[in-house]
Design an enzyme around this catalytic site. Structure first.
Site, PDB file in Angstrom:
ATOM      1  N   ASP A  39       0.758  -1.244  -0.020  1.00  0.00           N
ATOM      2  CA  ASP A  39       0.023  -0.065   0.046  1.00  0.00           C
ATOM      3  C   ASP A  39       0.941   1.236  -0.092  1.00  0.00           C
ATOM      4  OD1 ASP A  39      -2.003  -1.544   0.212  1.00  0.00           O
ATOM      5  OD2 ASP A  39      -2.810  -1.154   2.135  1.00  0.00           O
ATOM      6  N   CYS A  78      -3.961  -5.910  -3.345  1.00  0.00           N
ATOM      7  CA  CYS A  78      -2.595  -6.718  -2.564  1.00  0.00           C
ATOM      8  C   CYS A  78      -2.668  -8.397  -3.432  1.00  0.00           C
ATOM      9  CB  CYS A  78      -2.399  -6.776  -1.177  1.00  0.00           C
ATOM     10  SG  CYS A  78      -4.167  -7.173  -0.377  1.00  0.00           S
ATOM     11  N   HIS A 141       0.373 -13.806   1.165  1.00  0.00           N
ATOM     12  CA  HIS A 141      -1.238 -13.389   0.861  1.00  0.00           C
ATOM     13  C   HIS A 141      -1.591 -14.007  -0.601  1.00  0.00           C
ATOM     14  CE1 HIS A 141      -4.141  -9.896   1.453  1.00  0.00           C
ATOM     15  NE2 HIS A 141      -4.144 -10.718   2.363  1.00  0.00           N
ATOM     16  N   ASP A 288       2.786  -3.004  -4.141  1.00  0.00           N
ATOM     17  CA  ASP A 288       1.674  -3.791  -4.831  1.00  0.00           C
ATOM     18  C   ASP A 288       0.575  -3.392  -5.348  1.00  0.00           C
ATOM     19  OD1 ASP A 288       0.705  -3.197  -2.282  1.00  0.00           O
ATOM     20  OD2 ASP A 288      -0.058  -5.050  -1.566  1.00  0.00           O
ATOM     21  N   ASN A 289       0.064  -1.981  -4.786  1.00  0.00           N
ATOM     22  CA  ASN A 289      -0.978  -1.141  -5.229  1.00  0.00           C
ATOM     23  C   ASN A 289      -0.806   0.135  -4.811  1.00  0.00           C
ATOM     24  OD1 ASN A 289      -2.663  -3.517  -3.229  1.00  0.00           O
ATOM     25  ND2 ASN A 289      -2.324  -1.261  -2.601  1.00  0.00           N
TER      26      ASN A 289
END
Length: 442
Positions: A39, A78, A141, A288-289
């Site tokens: 994030d 994610c 994840h 990831d984002n």
């Protein structure tokens, strides 16, 4: 429009073939380090114009390597983003999506039944054939049930957790997330591995740093090529930092976490130089984002001038900070800075809307903040739509969707009794199995 979309693999292949006078040893099997933040937004780095300028090590890494201002994730969430990174395939192909709603976005909470498919080939599996030893440090994840864990999907070593560090839970209706050392649980978040709800203090980033440094040293001494996937998650809410960094940032607790991650990046790069393997190690840094703006101003970062953030396919959710570093192989890059963007009436909505037949189109060259959609009546819009439609049609012709892995949930599959819980006396009794279709509100 027309921004180049770049993958880690293509960058790596480009770097390997880049002509240079440097005589890098064992260049056919260079060490590989991917640092994947959680994030962290495009606007969190000083090199991208963050006014606090609290990322000196990342800024130095960018000046010594190559900065990619137009780097995109495969998904603004994610789990599917990470699945795409490790498989080189879009979530619709690798199964990290849901068909429970119009939007396909989904991830892997504790109650998810699925995970990474056995049919997927992950990067460490490919590298193993070349003699690499691979380790993941941090957040996985891609599924928390045993068959989905890293050591069953190509990695040789693991220290970290299968899920986000949400909690604390009372271990009755929901268990705290376990941390693993390889295939065995060694504790749980908020128990053996503390994260203070009140102050955000936690030593996890320092633990992850030591794990990474020790792995690099061991593999260097063994003269074996290695792949280190360093996936620290301190910038995911609830954000945390160690005592040394708490209260240091002008940006609050989130900034403290960024400062500690920046410090850790500096330590890893310096360690490569100390060990004399920097010219034979490809390092790639990204997120990831985009920043999770929905977590609030004290628990999330900045996406710079770009619109929205995590869970959206606007630039703020999809465009990530990215730096490639390989002394002697990758030439020095340059930075970029933009003015801040704003909300866009009629574009940023809180409902899922179908735009397939009439997509929103922006000219990112003159409108990087995505504030002014091109008029659907203009010739410019129609010309771009024709080009985009052609690409979409070609994609659909060749698309073979993977079996969706993120449709079903069940409280019984949560982290009640991970491998190794017996030795610790940490096994918990699961509830009866009652699977249901997961609800994905985003």
């Amino acid at each position: 429009m027309g921004l180049q979309r770049i993958t880690c693999l293509s960058i790596f292949l480009w770097a390997v073939s880049f002509p240079t006078a440097a005589n890098s040893q064992n260049v056919s099997t260079p060490n590989i380090i991917i640092m994947l933040m959680d994030d962290m937004g495009w606007g969190d780095l000083g090199v991208f114009g963050q006014p606090a300028m609290e990322t000196p090590n990342l800024d130095l890494m960018a000046s010594q390597g190559m900065l990619f201002p137009n780097f995109y994730t495969a998904n603004p969430l994610c789990s599917p983003s990470r699945a795409a990174l490790l498989t080189g395939r879009l979530p619709i192909r690798n199964g990290f999506y849901t068909t429970n709603a119009h939007a396909r976005n989904a991830y892997t909470p504790q109650e998810i039944v699925g995970g990474i498919s056995k049919d997927e080939i992950l990067l460490p599996q490919i590298l193993k054939k070349k003699g690499y030893v691979s380790k993941i440090v941090g957040k996985w994840h891609l599924g928390h049930r045993e068959q989905f864990l890293p050591l069953n999907n190509g990695f040789d070593q693991w220290f970290g957790a299968p899920n986000c560090h949400f909690g604390p839970y009372n271990n009755t209706y929901r268990p705290n997330i376990p941390l693993y050392n390889n295939s065995q649980m060694v504790g749980r978040y908020y128990e053996e591995f503390e994260i203070s709800e009140k102050t955000g203090e936690s030593n996890l980033t320092q633990i992850y740093l030591e794990e990474g440094l020790n792995f690099i040293r061991h593999q260097t001494m063994a003269r074996q090529p290695f792949f280190l996937y360093w996936a620290a998650d301190a910038t995911h809410a609830p954000v945390y930092a160690s005592k040394r960094f708490l209260g240091k940032s002008q940006r609050g607790r989130y900034g403290d976490a960024v400062m500690e991650l920046d410090y850790s990046v500096g330590q890893i790069l310096s360690w490569l130089v100390t060990l004399g393997i920097d010219k034979n190690t490809f390092v790639f840094f990204t997120s990831d984002n985009g920043a999770a703006l929905t977590s609030g101003p004290h628990q999330s970062g900045s996406n710079g001038p770009f619109l929205c953030g995590k869970e959206t396919t606007f630039e703020g959710g999809m465009r990530e900070p990215a730096i490639a570093w390989w002394p002697g192989r990758i030439p020095a890059g340059t930075g970029i800075n933009f003015c801040p963007g704003q909300e866009v009436a009629g574009v940023t909505t809180h409902t899922q809307q179908e735009h397939t037949m009439q997509p929103l189109i922006f000219h990112l060259g003159r409108d990087p903040g995505e504030k002014y959609p091109i008029s659907v009546l203009s010739e410019e819009y129609l010309a771009v739509l024709r080009r985009v439609t052609s690409v979409v049609e070609q994609h659909q012709k060749t698309l073979i969707p993977g079996q969706p892995q993120l449709n079903m949930c069940d409280l019984a599959v949560m982290n009640w009794s991970p491998p190794g819980c017996e030795q610790l006396g940490k096994c918990l009794k699961p509830p009866p199995s009652q699977p249901w279709k997961c609800d994905w509100p985003h």
